[in-house]
Design a protein around this motif. Structure first.
Motif, mmCIF file in Angstrom:
data_model
loop_
_atom_site.group_PDB
_atom_site.id
_atom_site.type_symbol
_atom_site.label_atom_id
_atom_site.label_comp_id
_atom_site.label_asym_id
_atom_site.label_seq_id
_atom_site.Cartn_x
_atom_site.Cartn_y
_atom_site.Cartn_z
ATOM 1 N N VAL A 88 -11.608 11.536 -7.194
ATOM 2 C CA VAL A 88 -10.538 12.302 -7.608
ATOM 3 C C VAL A 88 -9.678 12.745 -6.704
ATOM 4 C CG1 VAL A 88 -10.524 14.650 -8.605
ATOM 5 C CG2 VAL A 88 -12.122 13.233 -9.259
ATOM 6 N N ALA A 89 -10.236 12.986 -5.376
ATOM 7 C CA ALA A 89 -9.120 13.224 -4.360
ATOM 8 C C ALA A 89 -8.323 12.355 -3.999
ATOM 9 C CB ALA A 89 -10.053 13.778 -2.981
ATOM 10 N N MET A 90 -8.578 10.974 -4.316
ATOM 11 C CA MET A 90 -7.530 10.016 -3.879
ATOM 12 C C MET A 90 -6.794 9.698 -4.952
ATOM 13 S SD MET A 90 -8.006 8.939 -0.703
ATOM 14 C CE MET A 90 -7.725 10.578 -0.570
ATOM 15 N N LEU A 91 -7.207 9.891 -6.136
ATOM 16 C CA LEU A 91 -6.318 9.584 -7.475
ATOM 17 C C LEU A 91 -5.588 10.659 -7.656
ATOM 18 C CD1 LEU A 91 -8.967 7.915 -9.940
ATOM 19 C CD2 LEU A 91 -7.104 6.920 -8.689
ATOM 20 N N TRP A 92 -5.560 11.954 -7.122
ATOM 21 C CA TRP A 92 -4.609 12.973 -7.254
ATOM 22 C C TRP A 92 -3.611 13.125 -6.100
ATOM 23 C CZ3 TRP A 92 -6.350 18.633 -6.197
ATOM 24 C CH2 TRP A 92 -5.352 19.616 -6.880
ATOM 25 N N VAL A 93 -2.859 12.048 -6.274
ATOM 26 C CA VAL A 93 -1.798 11.941 -5.214
ATOM 27 C C VAL A 93 -0.678 12.980 -4.877
ATOM 28 C CG1 VAL A 93 0.041 10.064 -4.421
ATOM 29 C CG2 VAL A 93 -1.915 9.127 -5.729
ATOM 30 N N GLY A 94 -0.429 13.600 -6.058
ATOM 31 C CA GLY A 94 0.326 14.692 -5.921
ATOM 32 C C GLY A 94 -0.067 15.878 -4.844
ATOM 33 N N SER A 95 -1.423 15.712 -4.578
ATOM 34 C CA SER A 95 -2.130 16.730 -3.650
ATOM 35 C C SER A 95 -1.738 16.422 -2.310
ATOM 36 C CB SER A 95 -3.699 16.976 -3.989
ATOM 37 O OG SER A 95 -4.131 15.950 -3.448
ATOM 38 N N PHE A 96 -1.538 15.200 -1.940
ATOM 39 C CA PHE A 96 -1.163 14.881 -0.567
ATOM 40 C C PHE A 96 -0.179 14.151 -0.161
ATOM 41 C CE2 PHE A 96 -4.075 11.634 -2.355
ATOM 42 C CZ PHE A 96 -3.451 10.349 -1.977
ATOM 43 N N ALA A 97 0.887 14.066 -1.193
ATOM 44 C CA ALA A 97 2.057 13.115 -1.122
ATOM 45 C C ALA A 97 3.160 14.058 -0.389
ATOM 46 C CB ALA A 97 2.571 12.716 -2.398
ATOM 47 N N LYS A 98 2.876 14.372 0.816
ATOM 48 C CA LYS A 98 4.079 15.186 1.811
ATOM 49 C C LYS A 98 3.557 14.693 3.090
ATOM 50 C CE LYS A 98 0.554 18.832 1.332
ATOM 51 N NZ LYS A 98 0.235 20.133 0.653
ATOM 52 N N THR A 99 4.467 15.120 4.203
ATOM 53 C CA THR A 99 4.649 14.855 5.409
ATOM 54 C C THR A 99 3.890 16.001 6.318
ATOM 55 O OG1 THR A 99 6.660 15.549 5.866
ATOM 56 C CG2 THR A 99 6.280 13.072 5.183
ATOM 57 N N ASP A 100 4.101 17.183 5.794
ATOM 58 C CA ASP A 100 3.607 18.476 6.771
ATOM 59 C C ASP A 100 2.182 18.709 6.133
ATOM 60 O OD1 ASP A 100 5.624 18.242 8.275
ATOM 61 O OD2 ASP A 100 6.920 19.326 7.299
ATOM 62 N N PRO A 101 1.427 19.400 6.814
ATOM 63 C CA PRO A 101 1.364 19.280 8.232
ATOM 64 C C PRO A 101 0.996 18.039 9.069
ATOM 65 C CG PRO A 101 -0.711 20.295 7.342
ATOM 66 C CD PRO A 101 0.064 19.750 6.352
ATOM 67 N N THR A 102 1.545 17.878 10.189
ATOM 68 C CA THR A 102 0.996 17.007 10.755
ATOM 69 C C THR A 102 0.226 17.041 11.908
ATOM 70 O OG1 THR A 102 2.722 17.314 12.640
ATOM 71 C CG2 THR A 102 3.619 15.868 11.015
ATOM 72 N N PHE A 103 -0.683 16.150 12.177
ATOM 73 C CA PHE A 103 -1.839 16.155 13.077
ATOM 74 C C PHE A 103 -1.766 15.171 14.134
ATOM 75 C CE2 PHE A 103 -6.205 14.780 14.096
ATOM 76 C CZ PHE A 103 -6.640 15.990 14.637
ATOM 77 N N ILE A 104 -1.509 15.554 15.343
ATOM 78 C CA ILE A 104 -1.050 14.877 16.516
ATOM 79 C C ILE A 104 -0.127 13.683 16.171
ATOM 80 C CG2 ILE A 104 -3.375 15.249 17.753
ATOM 81 C CD1 ILE A 104 -4.197 12.416 17.096
ATOM 82 N N GLY A 105 1.066 14.481 15.546
ATOM 83 C CA GLY A 105 2.118 13.441 15.382
ATOM 84 C C GLY A 105 1.937 12.552 13.954
ATOM 85 N N ILE A 106 0.617 12.451 13.220
ATOM 86 C CA ILE A 106 0.526 11.788 12.219
ATOM 87 C C ILE A 106 0.848 12.645 10.983
ATOM 88 C CG2 ILE A 106 -1.369 10.483 10.724
ATOM 89 C CD1 ILE A 106 -2.751 9.968 13.718
ATOM 90 N N PRO A 107 1.751 12.202 10.097
ATOM 91 C CA PRO A 107 2.038 12.799 8.686
ATOM 92 C C PRO A 107 0.774 13.075 7.970
ATOM 93 C CG PRO A 107 3.624 10.974 9.074
ATOM 94 C CD PRO A 107 2.294 10.799 10.289
ATOM 95 N N PHE A 108 0.764 14.144 7.111
ATOM 96 C CA PHE A 108 -0.409 14.644 6.387
ATOM 97 C C PHE A 108 -0.885 13.629 5.254
ATOM 98 C CE2 PHE A 108 -1.909 16.548 2.365
ATOM 99 C CZ PHE A 108 -3.254 17.431 3.047
ATOM 100 N N PHE A 109 0.078 12.649 4.870
ATOM 101 C CA PHE A 109 -0.226 11.644 3.956
ATOM 102 C C PHE A 109 -1.291 10.808 4.440
ATOM 103 C CE2 PHE A 109 0.475 7.470 2.119
ATOM 104 C CZ PHE A 109 0.155 7.684 0.583
ATOM 105 N N TYR A 110 -1.124 10.397 5.774
ATOM 106 C CA TYR A 110 -2.048 9.343 6.455
ATOM 107 C C TYR A 110 -3.174 9.829 7.010
ATOM 108 C CZ TYR A 110 1.964 6.319 6.190
ATOM 109 O OH TYR A 110 2.918 5.683 5.713
ATOM 110 N N TRP A 111 -3.247 11.187 7.562
ATOM 111 C CA TRP A 111 -4.574 11.646 8.207
ATOM 112 C C TRP A 111 -5.367 12.370 6.968
ATOM 113 C CZ3 TRP A 111 -5.750 16.872 7.550
ATOM 114 C CH2 TRP A 111 -4.905 17.828 7.742
ATOM 115 N N TYR A 112 -4.901 12.817 5.942
ATOM 116 C CA TYR A 112 -5.728 13.336 4.719
ATOM 117 C C TYR A 112 -6.631 12.122 4.196
ATOM 118 C CZ TYR A 112 -6.665 15.103 0.393
ATOM 119 O OH TYR A 112 -7.308 15.508 -0.968
ATOM 120 N N GLN A 113 -5.907 10.842 4.281
ATOM 121 C CA GLN A 113 -6.592 9.699 3.757
ATOM 122 C C GLN A 113 -7.722 9.111 4.598
ATOM 123 O OE1 GLN A 113 -4.162 6.467 2.020
ATOM 124 N NE2 GLN A 113 -2.620 7.969 1.294
ATOM 125 N N MET A 114 -7.466 9.399 6.083
ATOM 126 C CA MET A 114 -8.528 8.946 6.994
ATOM 127 C C MET A 114 -9.505 9.883 7.022
ATOM 128 S SD MET A 114 -7.701 5.846 8.077
ATOM 129 C CE MET A 114 -7.082 5.348 6.469
#
Length: 89
Positions: A28-54
């Motif tokens: 559910v978390a990964m298929l609900w793309v609208g919840s994490f399809a953004k760049t802010d907030p960043t974590f140590i320079g990594i956009p939210f989209f990437y660190w959320y998936q990791m």
């Protein structure tokens, strides 16, 4: 006629519901793309989209391990209950 009727345990138990939720949550978390399809907030320079998936890689691993342990405990309890039921008759 059979010697002893087989005791049937319920298939859907609260533990099995928790197991299902543990396994369903990452999908559910990964298929609900609208919840994490953004760049802010960043974590140590990594956009939210990437660190959320990791982060979900770690969370889903933990949830899968928890589901496995709950399943093993449920199976041991069912075997013990079946053996106790068979011995008393």
């Amino acid at each position: 006629m059979s010697e002893s009727p087989e005791v049937r345990h319920p298939v859907v138990t609260p533990v099995r519901v928790v197991i299902g939720l543990c396994l369903l949550a990452p999908f559910v978390a990964m298929l609900w793309v609208g919840s994490f399809a953004k760049t802010d907030p960043t974590f140590i320079g990594i956009p939210f989209f990437y660190w959320y998936q990791m982060l979900w890689v770690l969370v889903s691993t933990s949830l899968t391990v928890l589901a496995y342990q709950l399943w093993q405990r449920d199976q041991r309890a069912r075997r013990a209950q079946a053996q106790d039921g068979g011995a008393s008759q």
